[in-house]
Design a protein around this motif. Sequence first.
Motif, mmCIF file in Angstrom:
data_model
loop_
_atom_site.group_PDB
_atom_site.id
_atom_site.type_symbol
_atom_site.label_atom_id
_atom_site.label_comp_id
_atom_site.label_asym_id
_atom_site.label_seq_id
_atom_site.Cartn_x
_atom_site.Cartn_y
_atom_site.Cartn_z
ATOM 1 N N GLU A 140 0.827 -1.041 0.264
ATOM 2 C CA GLU A 140 0.364 -0.018 0.512
ATOM 3 C C GLU A 140 0.853 1.368 0.152
ATOM 4 O O GLU A 140 0.722 2.372 -0.037
ATOM 5 C CB GLU A 140 -1.105 0.069 1.241
ATOM 6 C CG GLU A 140 -2.613 -0.838 1.103
ATOM 7 C CD GLU A 140 -2.899 -1.153 2.219
ATOM 8 O OE1 GLU A 140 -3.126 -0.504 2.941
ATOM 9 O OE2 GLU A 140 -4.086 -1.726 1.758
ATOM 10 N N THR A 141 2.351 1.208 0.489
ATOM 11 C CA THR A 141 2.618 2.295 0.802
ATOM 12 C C THR A 141 4.352 2.110 -0.741
ATOM 13 O O THR A 141 4.581 3.213 -0.551
ATOM 14 C CB THR A 141 3.518 2.461 1.733
ATOM 15 O OG1 THR A 141 4.712 1.648 2.324
ATOM 16 C CG2 THR A 141 2.161 3.039 2.753
ATOM 17 N N HIS A 142 4.384 0.756 -1.403
ATOM 18 C CA HIS A 142 5.429 1.010 -2.263
ATOM 19 C C HIS A 142 4.724 0.740 -3.320
ATOM 20 O O HIS A 142 4.181 -0.275 -3.510
ATOM 21 C CB HIS A 142 5.965 0.314 -1.646
ATOM 22 C CG HIS A 142 7.028 0.052 -0.323
ATOM 23 N ND1 HIS A 142 5.974 -0.620 1.086
ATOM 24 C CD2 HIS A 142 8.207 1.197 0.345
ATOM 25 C CE1 HIS A 142 7.180 0.883 2.495
ATOM 26 N NE2 HIS A 142 7.865 1.022 0.916
ATOM 27 N N SER A 143 5.223 1.764 -4.750
ATOM 28 C CA SER A 143 4.892 1.087 -5.977
ATOM 29 C C SER A 143 5.729 1.085 -7.163
ATOM 30 O O SER A 143 7.305 1.987 -6.927
ATOM 31 C CB SER A 143 3.590 2.259 -6.359
ATOM 32 O OG SER A 143 2.386 2.124 -5.370
ATOM 33 N N VAL A 144 5.317 0.680 -7.657
ATOM 34 C CA VAL A 144 6.652 0.136 -9.397
ATOM 35 C C VAL A 144 5.698 0.858 -10.632
ATOM 36 O O VAL A 144 4.901 0.717 -10.705
ATOM 37 C CB VAL A 144 7.183 -1.082 -9.773
ATOM 38 C CG1 VAL A 144 8.443 -1.625 -8.378
ATOM 39 C CG2 VAL A 144 6.138 -1.849 -9.441
ATOM 40 N N SER A 145 6.548 1.410 -11.199
ATOM 41 C CA SER A 145 5.923 1.965 -12.975
ATOM 42 C C SER A 145 6.640 0.902 -13.283
ATOM 43 O O SER A 145 7.031 0.508 -13.357
ATOM 44 C CB SER A 145 7.024 3.193 -13.087
ATOM 45 O OG SER A 145 8.317 2.926 -13.398
ATOM 46 N N MET A 146 5.783 1.105 -14.984
ATOM 47 C CA MET A 146 6.092 0.110 -15.772
ATOM 48 C C MET A 146 7.355 0.360 -16.274
ATOM 49 O O MET A 146 7.680 -1.157 -16.564
ATOM 50 C CB MET A 146 4.961 0.666 -16.932
ATOM 51 C CG MET A 146 5.485 -0.285 -17.831
ATOM 52 S SD MET A 146 4.357 -1.786 -17.757
ATOM 53 C CE MET A 146 2.760 -1.226 -17.787
ATOM 54 N N ALA A 147 8.501 1.038 -15.987
ATOM 55 C CA ALA A 147 9.763 0.849 -16.458
ATOM 56 C C ALA A 147 10.619 0.177 -15.284
ATOM 57 O O ALA A 147 11.191 -0.779 -15.962
ATOM 58 C CB ALA A 147 9.849 2.395 -16.451
ATOM 59 N N GLU A 148 9.905 0.333 -14.655
ATOM 60 C CA GLU A 148 10.418 -0.583 -13.334
ATOM 61 C C GLU A 148 9.886 -1.654 -13.076
ATOM 62 O O GLU A 148 11.601 -2.852 -13.688
ATOM 63 C CB GLU A 148 10.151 0.191 -11.739
ATOM 64 C CG GLU A 148 11.108 1.559 -11.401
ATOM 65 C CD GLU A 148 10.209 2.288 -10.280
ATOM 66 O OE1 GLU A 148 11.221 2.528 -9.564
ATOM 67 O OE2 GLU A 148 8.975 1.489 -10.591
ATOM 68 N N ILE A 149 8.960 -2.397 -13.607
ATOM 69 C CA ILE A 149 8.314 -3.175 -13.680
ATOM 70 C C ILE A 149 9.286 -4.677 -15.339
ATOM 71 O O ILE A 149 9.827 -5.514 -15.453
ATOM 72 C CB ILE A 149 7.430 -3.750 -14.451
ATOM 73 C CG1 ILE A 149 6.563 -3.267 -13.059
ATOM 74 C CG2 ILE A 149 6.896 -5.112 -14.644
ATOM 75 C CD1 ILE A 149 4.783 -3.390 -13.345
ATOM 76 N N ILE A 150 9.763 -3.334 -16.293
ATOM 77 C CA ILE A 150 10.806 -3.825 -16.903
ATOM 78 C C ILE A 150 11.714 -3.864 -17.683
ATOM 79 O O ILE A 150 12.224 -5.104 -17.960
ATOM 80 C CB ILE A 150 10.161 -2.985 -18.341
ATOM 81 C CG1 ILE A 150 8.678 -2.864 -19.232
ATOM 82 C CG2 ILE A 150 10.887 -3.478 -20.049
ATOM 83 C CD1 ILE A 150 8.651 -2.104 -20.145
ATOM 84 N N HIS A 172 0.869 -1.326 -7.555
ATOM 85 C CA HIS A 172 0.851 -1.799 -6.118
ATOM 86 C C HIS A 172 -0.185 -2.894 -6.491
ATOM 87 O O HIS A 172 -1.805 -3.259 -6.749
ATOM 88 C CB HIS A 172 1.371 -1.022 -5.226
ATOM 89 C CG HIS A 172 -0.110 -0.044 -4.562
ATOM 90 N ND1 HIS A 172 -0.080 1.138 -5.394
ATOM 91 C CD2 HIS A 172 -1.297 -0.853 -3.854
ATOM 92 C CE1 HIS A 172 -1.162 1.446 -4.559
ATOM 93 N NE2 HIS A 172 -1.683 0.355 -3.302
ATOM 94 N N VAL A 173 -0.430 -4.625 -5.566
ATOM 95 C CA VAL A 173 -0.885 -4.988 -5.288
ATOM 96 C C VAL A 173 -1.749 -4.255 -3.886
ATOM 97 O O VAL A 173 -1.012 -3.851 -2.926
ATOM 98 C CB VAL A 173 -0.478 -5.978 -4.345
ATOM 99 C CG1 VAL A 173 -1.034 -7.105 -4.043
ATOM 100 C CG2 VAL A 173 0.748 -6.821 -5.736
#
Length: 329
Positions: A24-34, A75-76
């Motif tokens: 809930e407090t940490h997310s990732v961008s699409m660039a980071e996922i790639i 984020h989940v």
Amino acid sequence: MARESNQKLKLLYLMKILLEETDETHSVSMAEIISKLNAYGITAERKSLYSDMESLRQYGMEIIREQQDRTYYYHVGSRQFELAELKLLVDSVQSAKFITAKKSNELIKKIEGLASKYEALQLHRQVYVAQRVKTMNESIYYNVDAIHAAIAANEQIRFQYFQWNVKKEPQLRHNGAWYQVSPWALSWDDENYYLVAYDSENDMIKHFRVDKMLHIESARERREGKKRFKEFDMALYARKMFGMYGGREETVKLCCENELIGAIIDRFGKDIAVIPADEEHFIVNVKVEISNQFIHWVMALGSGAKIVGPDTVVEEVKAEVRRLAEEYV
């Protein structure tokens, strides 16, 4: 070929990244996922990842997208276990005396795997297992499994039983004789795991510390004592026993100061009848297994609690008081 094989795992690695790297407090961008997928040897395009995320949503995974400036982050949302629930599980594992320190740390590590790596740090900071008194019998997990298997198969079990000697070594009881009983239930009481079983030889329900049982095996005989156990009340049994030390059953009358009602209810439940004795005291009649542990439990309540009946139990209390006086004279 290896790269093509990795592509087949893309959806699984995407789920792994979201579960481990986000909350809930940490997310990732699409660039980071790639970038993270590339580290696993998987190439991915944004368009295909949008489709993969939709597949994960249809599978039941809650993936939340939020925009910050011109960038979208993911984020989940809800998980199978909330962080508060995982903390509760960790607390239970680390406080369980019947789980060894080694196994406690192993189980807590697995529980941490149910959270993101950031939430896992919060769980890790709760771990204070090393200095806690723990059982030393690593086989307790196999004992529990063997007992459950016997109950499911409706079979009696055989085992040897040990106690610790002054050299801190396990010593078999009854010169290593084998016990044979019909297992009916497992009970967690006084920070220990107990087997509750029927002993046909003595026609009675008995209990055994699971961490002190050795070499459990099936006796290849059907369980006995079904009628006795059907009449058996596990909750009532636990209330009557003090430290799982048994004795004869008696209905004991206690006279207590009103401020001790909480301690009495905590031990015997709210169903007990509370009879006012005067403005400052009350009377309760409780069924217990008479033992020194019960007598000392009442003594530990201080001057505000007193056993007033029956006379046989009162005499046992007086005898124990005399013994203590002589012991410490």
